[in-house]
Design an enzyme around this catalytic site. Structure first.
Site, PDB file in Angstrom:
ATOM      1  N   ASN A  74       0.850  -1.192   0.000  1.00  0.00           N
ATOM      2  CA  ASN A  74       0.000   0.000   0.000  1.00  0.00           C
ATOM      3  C   ASN A  74       0.882   1.237   0.000  1.00  0.00           C
ATOM      4  O   ASN A  74       2.001   1.212   0.515  1.00  0.00           O
ATOM      5  CB  ASN A  74      -0.882  -0.007   1.254  1.00  0.00           C
ATOM      6  CG  ASN A  74      -1.814   1.196   1.326  1.00  0.00           C
ATOM      7  OD1 ASN A  74      -2.389   1.614   0.329  1.00  0.00           O
ATOM      8  ND2 ASN A  74      -1.966   1.769   2.509  1.00  0.00           N
ATOM      9  N   HIS A  91       0.688   5.035   1.519  1.00  0.00           N
ATOM     10  CA  HIS A  91      -0.091   5.799   2.502  1.00  0.00           C
ATOM     11  C   HIS A  91       0.486   7.209   2.621  1.00  0.00           C
ATOM     12  O   HIS A  91       1.699   7.366   2.777  1.00  0.00           O
ATOM     13  CB  HIS A  91      -0.061   5.099   3.866  1.00  0.00           C
ATOM     14  CG  HIS A  91      -0.835   5.843   4.906  1.00  0.00           C
ATOM     15  ND1 HIS A  91      -2.210   5.764   4.988  1.00  0.00           N
ATOM     16  CD2 HIS A  91      -0.449   6.709   5.868  1.00  0.00           C
ATOM     17  CE1 HIS A  91      -2.620   6.559   5.976  1.00  0.00           C
ATOM     18  NE2 HIS A  91      -1.580   7.141   6.524  1.00  0.00           N
ATOM     19  N   SER A 116       4.552   6.896   2.520  1.00  0.00           N
ATOM     20  CA  SER A 116       5.194   5.620   2.863  1.00  0.00           C
ATOM     21  C   SER A 116       4.636   4.497   2.000  1.00  0.00           C
ATOM     22  O   SER A 116       3.429   4.429   1.763  1.00  0.00           O
ATOM     23  CB  SER A 116       4.896   5.253   4.330  1.00  0.00           C
ATOM     24  OG  SER A 116       5.243   6.292   5.213  1.00  0.00           O
ATOM     25  N   ASP A 161      -2.726   0.240   8.290  1.00  0.00           N
ATOM     26  CA  ASP A 161      -1.588   1.131   8.012  1.00  0.00           C
ATOM     27  C   ASP A 161      -0.416   0.859   8.948  1.00  0.00           C
ATOM     28  O   ASP A 161       0.417   1.741   9.192  1.00  0.00           O
ATOM     29  CB  ASP A 161      -2.006   2.605   8.112  1.00  0.00           C
ATOM     30  CG  ASP A 161      -3.072   2.977   7.098  1.00  0.00           C
ATOM     31  OD1 ASP A 161      -3.067   2.384   5.999  1.00  0.00           O
ATOM     32  OD2 ASP A 161      -3.908   3.843   7.398  1.00  0.00           O
TER      33      ASP A 161
HETATM   34  C1  GAR Z   1      -2.782   8.982  -2.541  1.00  0.00           C
HETATM   35  O1  GAR Z   1      -2.199  10.140  -1.985  1.00  0.00           O
HETATM   36  C2  GAR Z   1      -2.623   7.804  -1.604  1.00  0.00           C
HETATM   37  O2  GAR Z   1      -1.458   7.849  -0.822  1.00  0.00           O
HETATM   38  C3  GAR Z   1      -3.834   7.956  -0.731  1.00  0.00           C
HETATM   39  O3  GAR Z   1      -4.855   8.385  -1.589  1.00  0.00           O
HETATM   40  C4  GAR Z   1      -4.298   9.127  -2.667  1.00  0.00           C
HETATM   41  C5  GAR Z   1      -4.826   8.560  -3.957  1.00  0.00           C
HETATM   42  O4  GAR Z   1      -4.554   9.420  -5.022  1.00  0.00           O
HETATM   43  N1  GAR Z   1      -4.150   6.732  -0.091  1.00  0.00           N
HETATM   44  C6  GAR Z   1      -4.786   6.653   1.071  1.00  0.00           C
HETATM   45  O5  GAR Z   1      -5.183   7.611   1.688  1.00  0.00           O
HETATM   46  C7  GAR Z   1      -4.993   5.237   1.586  1.00  0.00           C
HETATM   47  N2  GAR Z   1      -5.669   5.232   2.826  1.00  0.00           N
HETATM   48  P1  GAR Z   1      -4.697   8.932  -6.530  1.00  0.00           P
HETATM   49  O6  GAR Z   1      -6.090   8.332  -6.706  1.00  0.00           O
HETATM   50  O7  GAR Z   1      -4.539  10.173  -7.338  1.00  0.00           O
HETATM   51  O8  GAR Z   1      -3.613   7.928  -6.798  1.00  0.00           O
END
Ligand code: GAR
Length: 210
Positions: free
Chosen positions: A107, A109, A136, A145
């Site tokens: 993942n 995060h 991360s 997480d």
């Molecule tokens: C990213 O910043 C990712 O790290 C986060 O969501 C965003 C997705 O952006 N993930 C989380 O918050 C997981 N809990 P994207 O759809 O533009 O790739």
């Protein structure tokens, strides 16, 4: 080549970065499918645009987390992935699901874990007055997480930053970090032990910093 499957719920800028990276001639893996829990996720459109197979398992059609995860797992199994990536996948997965893919499930995060697990990480970093924030890449384990962290990238927080501007800065780093880590994983350089990571066969004492 290792078979990569990506799960996403949103706009999919990380999916795009992974598509672009894996298209490079020397990339040691290929994306076999992109799946989502949201039929309208733009991530699916990005995949279709790149001629990558897509699937949807709509969580609103299931009345329990267990039923949703079982359906998702069945769909994933059809592609027999060697690498399973969460890229903005916004559903909490059951322990059974996580255990089924232990060691291949990664993942990204948007915080410097162990800081700010869960949601609203950018706002929380701002409210805490953190001078640095970041992202991360970690192995997914039963602890939300909380799995071992492979690598992190930092951003500087400025006084003018808002949760939105910080999210953009963090994403720019994510688009570099995630493909690099996935490359290493596909090359067999990263392995998950019981509660530790082996990098090139050696115990990783702290997350790699990029
Ligand atoms: C990213 O910043 C990712 O790290 C986060 O969501 C965003 C997705 O952006 N993930 C989380 O918050 C997981 N809990 P994207 O759809 O533009 O790739």
């Amino acid at each position: 080549l290792p078979r990569i499957l990506v799960l996403a719920s949103g706009s999919g800028t990380n999916v795009q970065a992974l598509i672009d990276a894996t298209r490079e001639r020397d990339f040691p893996g290929r994306i076999v499918a992109v799946g989502s829990n949201r039929p309208k996720a733009f991530a699916l459109e990005r995949a279709a645009q790149a001629n990558i197979e897509t699937f949807v398992v709509d969580h609103t059609q299931y009345d329990s987390r267990e039923a949703f995860d079982a359906a998702l797992m069945a769909e994933i199994r059809r592609y027999n992935p060697d690498v399973l990536l969460l890229a903005g996948f916004m559903r909490i997965l059951t322990d059974d699901f996580v255990r089924a893919f232990r060691g291949i499930l990664l993942n990204i995060h948007p915080s410097l874990l162990p800081k700010y697990t869960g949601l609203n990480t950018h706002q929380r970093a701002l409210e805490a007055g953190d001078p640095v924030h970041g992202t991360s890449v970690h192995f997914v384990t039963e602890e939300l997480d909380g799995g071992p962290v492979i690598a992190q990238a930092e951003v500087k927080v400025s006084l003018e930053d808002t949760p939105e501007s910080l999210a953009e800065k963090v994403k720019a780093k994510e688009h570099i970090l995630y493909p690099i880590v996935v490359r290493w994983f596909c090359e067999g350089r990263i392995q998950l032990g019981s509660d530790y990571i082996l990098f090139d066969g050696e115990l990783l004492k702290a997350p790699l910093r990029l």
